[in-house]
Design an enzyme around this catalytic site. Sequence first.
Site, PDB file in Angstrom:
ATOM      1  N   GLU B  46     -16.054   1.081  -7.531  1.00  0.00           N
ATOM      2  CA  GLU B  46     -15.703  -0.221  -6.962  1.00  0.00           C
ATOM      3  C   GLU B  46     -15.392  -0.109  -5.471  1.00  0.00           C
ATOM      4  O   GLU B  46     -14.639   0.766  -5.034  1.00  0.00           O
ATOM      5  CB  GLU B  46     -14.472  -0.812  -7.650  1.00  0.00           C
ATOM      6  N   ASP B 111      -0.052   7.520  -0.655  1.00  0.00           N
ATOM      7  CA  ASP B 111       0.083   6.594   0.462  1.00  0.00           C
ATOM      8  C   ASP B 111       1.487   6.775   1.032  1.00  0.00           C
ATOM      9  O   ASP B 111       2.472   6.590   0.320  1.00  0.00           O
ATOM     10  CB  ASP B 111      -0.110   5.156  -0.070  1.00  0.00           C
ATOM     11  N   ASP B 113       3.910   5.493   3.970  1.00  0.00           N
ATOM     12  CA  ASP B 113       3.951   4.372   4.889  1.00  0.00           C
ATOM     13  C   ASP B 113       5.275   4.411   5.641  1.00  0.00           C
ATOM     14  O   ASP B 113       6.338   4.533   5.041  1.00  0.00           O
ATOM     15  CB  ASP B 113       3.848   3.086   4.064  1.00  0.00           C
ATOM     16  N   CYS B 123      14.398   4.441  15.967  1.00  0.00           N
ATOM     17  CA  CYS B 123      13.532   4.142  17.115  1.00  0.00           C
ATOM     18  C   CYS B 123      12.735   2.863  16.907  1.00  0.00           C
ATOM     19  O   CYS B 123      12.550   2.082  17.821  1.00  0.00           O
ATOM     20  CB  CYS B 123      12.599   5.320  17.374  1.00  0.00           C
ATOM     21  N   ARG B 165       0.296   2.622  10.521  1.00  0.00           N
ATOM     22  CA  ARG B 165       1.636   3.195  10.461  1.00  0.00           C
ATOM     23  C   ARG B 165       1.792   4.217   9.349  1.00  0.00           C
ATOM     24  O   ARG B 165       2.897   4.435   8.873  1.00  0.00           O
ATOM     25  CB  ARG B 165       2.629   2.068  10.246  1.00  0.00           C
ATOM     26  N   GLY B 166       0.713   4.817   8.911  1.00  0.00           N
ATOM     27  CA  GLY B 166       0.874   5.764   7.817  1.00  0.00           C
ATOM     28  C   GLY B 166      -0.332   6.645   7.603  1.00  0.00           C
ATOM     29  O   GLY B 166      -1.293   6.605   8.374  1.00  0.00           O
ATOM     30  N   HIS B 168      -2.912   8.498   4.415  1.00  0.00           N
ATOM     31  CA  HIS B 168      -3.329   8.549   3.017  1.00  0.00           C
ATOM     32  C   HIS B 168      -3.849   9.944   2.713  1.00  0.00           C
ATOM     33  O   HIS B 168      -4.354  10.619   3.593  1.00  0.00           O
ATOM     34  CB  HIS B 168      -4.468   7.556   2.755  1.00  0.00           C
ATOM     35  N   HIS B 321      -6.057   1.423  -8.851  1.00  0.00           N
ATOM     36  CA  HIS B 321      -5.470   0.960  -7.603  1.00  0.00           C
ATOM     37  C   HIS B 321      -6.449   1.142  -6.451  1.00  0.00           C
ATOM     38  O   HIS B 321      -7.137   2.147  -6.372  1.00  0.00           O
ATOM     39  CB  HIS B 321      -4.212   1.768  -7.312  1.00  0.00           C
ATOM     40  N   LEU B 322      -6.488   0.169  -5.564  1.00  0.00           N
ATOM     41  CA  LEU B 322      -7.399   0.275  -4.424  1.00  0.00           C
ATOM     42  C   LEU B 322      -6.683   0.888  -3.233  1.00  0.00           C
ATOM     43  O   LEU B 322      -5.488   0.692  -3.053  1.00  0.00           O
ATOM     44  CB  LEU B 322      -7.890  -1.123  -4.053  1.00  0.00           C
ATOM     45  N   LYS B 324      -7.296   1.797   1.097  1.00  0.00           N
ATOM     46  CA  LYS B 324      -8.132   1.609   2.267  1.00  0.00           C
ATOM     47  C   LYS B 324      -9.032   2.817   2.498  1.00  0.00           C
ATOM     48  O   LYS B 324      -8.590   3.963   2.434  1.00  0.00           O
ATOM     49  CB  LYS B 324      -7.222   1.410   3.470  1.00  0.00           C
TER      50      LYS B 324
HETATM   51 ZN   LIG Z   1       9.641   5.244  16.156  1.00  0.00          ZN
END
Ligand SMILES: [Zn+2]
Lengths: 513, 433
Positions: B46, B111, B113, B123, B165-166, B168, B321-322, B324
């Site tokens: 998929e 994942d 994040d 920060c 921001r993360g 995989h 689960h999908l 990116k």
């Molecule tokens: Zn920061």
Amino acid sequence: MQFPSRRKKFITNSQTELYGHPLQFYGQPPLENISLTEFEALAVDRLKLLKTIENLGVSYVKLSDQYTKKLQFESKTLNFPYRPDADDRKSQAGPIELEKRRKDHISHFILRLAYCQTEDLRRWFIQQEVDLFRHRFNDLNPKQKLEFLHRNNLQYETISVEEKKTLKDKLVKSSYAASGVTVEDQEFYKVPFQDALDLVRTRKVYLKAGYVYIPHHDIVTIVLNDFRTRLSKALALTARSLPAVHSDERLQPLLNHLSHAYVGQDYSIQKNVGKISLEQIDSLSGKSFPLCMRQIHQSLRENHHLRHGGRMQYGLFLKGIGLSLEQALQFWRSEFIKGKVDADKFDKAYAYSIRHMFGKEGKRTDYTPYSCMKVILSNAPSQGDHHGCPFRHSDPELLKQKLQFYKVSPSGISQILELVKGMHYQLACQKYFELTHNLEDASFSLNHPNQYFIESQKVLGGGKDIKREMDAPQRSQENSATRGSSAAPEEAANASQDLAEGTEELDSFFQDA
Amino acid sequence: MPSSDYDSACLPDILPLYYRRLFPFSQYYRWLNYGGVQKNYFQNREFSFTLKDDIYVRYQSFSTQTELEKEMQKMNPYKIDIGAIYSHRPNQHNTVKSGTFQALEKELVFDIDMTDYDDVRSCCSAADICCKCWTLMTIAIHILDRALREDFGFQHLLWVYSGRRGVHCWVCDEAARKLSVAARSAVAEYLSLVKGGDEMMKKVVLTDPIHPLSVCICDFNRESLAVVEQYFSRYALQDQDILGRKESVDKVLALTPEDVRKELQEDFLYEKKPENRWKLVKEQARRRRGTSKKGQYFEEEIMLQYCYPRLDVNVSKGVNHLLKSPFSVHPKTGRISVPMDLKELETFDPFAVPTINLICEELDRPRTGEEEEKTEDTKEKESEQDAAESRKIRDYKRTSLAKYVKYFDQFLDGMARSWKGELLKKSDLQKDF
Ligand SMILES: [Zn+2]
Ligand code: SF4
């Protein structure tokens, strides 16, 4: 009735041979004929036993002294084998013991028939049977354990003396099984990590390159895994042969009744749709929601957002207390658009999942509100989450503050915290119920957030119109028969050990973008 | 070009260019086809596309690389997600009997994040990141990569920057792709130490019921702590200043046993320097270990709570689960989701990852003479399709995407070696019959 047997073996098994060991692996179905009355009686007793196991598992640490004692007591009362060494001195089990083992054998297979029909039923049944098996295996003495492995041809790969030497340090450090036995004196089994998930999950085992090294002391893990896998496969097979059983008109209603008699009330049944208005929710959340739902509700109102764990737990609860699909959509939309989500985005990203919850999308399963067990045991909250059970998933200090804020008396708070400390979360919740509803002793035993709500409404006599409909007959027979037939037999599926799995499909629609 | 120049409004204009000339289709197909070892592996996979205006189309599937290319070039997705391998072709899921359409396999994915670290970074918050908090991702990758390889024995790990921001992780080993839901969740739980929602302040509790006097807990935690220790002082004490400001100090002290807390509070009145304050914490911890009192491991617990990887267990758990896809664009930042070469992990800079408009611009730069010549040279010998194919290869090579594709190629070569083994085994079996 005659059990359908795939391998038509000639029946040489005399009872003594078939029931020669106190613990069974249920490899062979029983081949004798029994009357319908006995059929029912045996099944009902086993259900009682399994139900006890479910309850004990929530209130006590599994395999703790109290757990074991209560389970032994219940087994004894119901005439199931209960203490393997009771007749250890005799070389052969006596006729009374054999009769118990026969009961254990036959009743297990009857329930397979009743509990193979849907994934939910399979999951429940497997979970209880696995717990029962674990308890019984644990009760065996070392000699009996070996005998059991031998009888059932369970052989697992052990590591060599040399390998043990090289790994000694690691094995000592990671084996929690310090029972006074040293690494040298114990066999270690090497199995793929997939076969010992419970140990992997808790990091209680030495794991290297995909293999776990299990001391003989912990062999129960491997045996259990085997037991679970076989049972799960067997149930899938039984499900396929079910049409034949179902054409038997004496058995069919009986099996349906059995499968529904003990799984408790199904709160997804929408008896009271539309009896609650959206305006009532805020005040109801203070008066009649259990703490778990009150907490989620509050954080939803504050943050105008909820992550998927919270949406599932709360959304299904709301459905259970009677929100219609339209109301639910309106409720979630109006809250979410106060936050970062605009109406358009809501319709695209969230509306689908809410319709899904009501069985209007995807597999069209009507999802059931979560029971306390599910809330407490599965899908624990993580960073940014507000779901879960506050008695289980809050810092005691925060819980205390919260209870103070809700004006629970200091003595009440200390009673609750005491129960929490003993890991009796549902009892703590029930205590909270009693304290906030001015009751000496609540006359129910709490196992479902929706039950909390219903009971609370009863006591408060509030929402007079809600009340009667809410009073759904628990475990009623008429009800269960109709429910049973609507539960279409699903394709053979891998029934699972994971409570959270059932809603897996639903979960996937709840991703945060 | 700095990413601040990126504007998502330009996507409709440049996405076609990206999918026509830059997206590494052949590598992408090579990956998801897994050497053709299993039948219909690519065909039953998929894909889901997010189109303009957040229109979300699930259950896309393609029978060949060419079909995939054509469709992507036609639809120009803003974002691509990859799902499971199903029992049937996903684009026909409506035609099969309900209940029989099932997700069978998928890579084991993780994942991580940055938003999940909001309670321990000062920060930035939410979707923002900076190079200070990026250290958390570096730590996470180190810890997880080691555990997945050494403890679980997986070899083919593809780490991908998500574009915002993360990161995989795609574990592509055959054994990983075949894991059950229960096994996936057990792996994820094995790797999760930081537990508890917003109602739980103390999120890491280490216990050691059996060997109360041994140094500390199990092997796995020891390995993880070794990683954290390398970064803790720079990251937590300097960059995040967790022992500087009053509120953040209180947060740290809340994680220590009550009697220790009192003493530290007093000590901190006179000692202001974070490094020295941490020394005091360590000193307290050392003394406590000599006793049999509760809360022996608070020093380690603090380090782990502030630095240990936080996984979204739900993403890892589900087969369907999908997640990116690599080489998808992040619509908000315009950055390409690129594979990360762990050999250069320490210097990986999320802000240096190319944006779609940067690489499209690079295409328009004049070619160097040498390249030009070679192009003329080979032109005649190639059929038309080959020409298009090789032009595409040359195209991405002229952009800053090149090094990421090159790394992806290396990753695929590694996998190819293992599936060659598989294919050999298969053909040997056939010979036997
Ligand atoms: Zn920061
Ligand atoms: S015990 Fe059950 S009803 Fe009570 S808070 Fe926990 S989950 Fe909710």
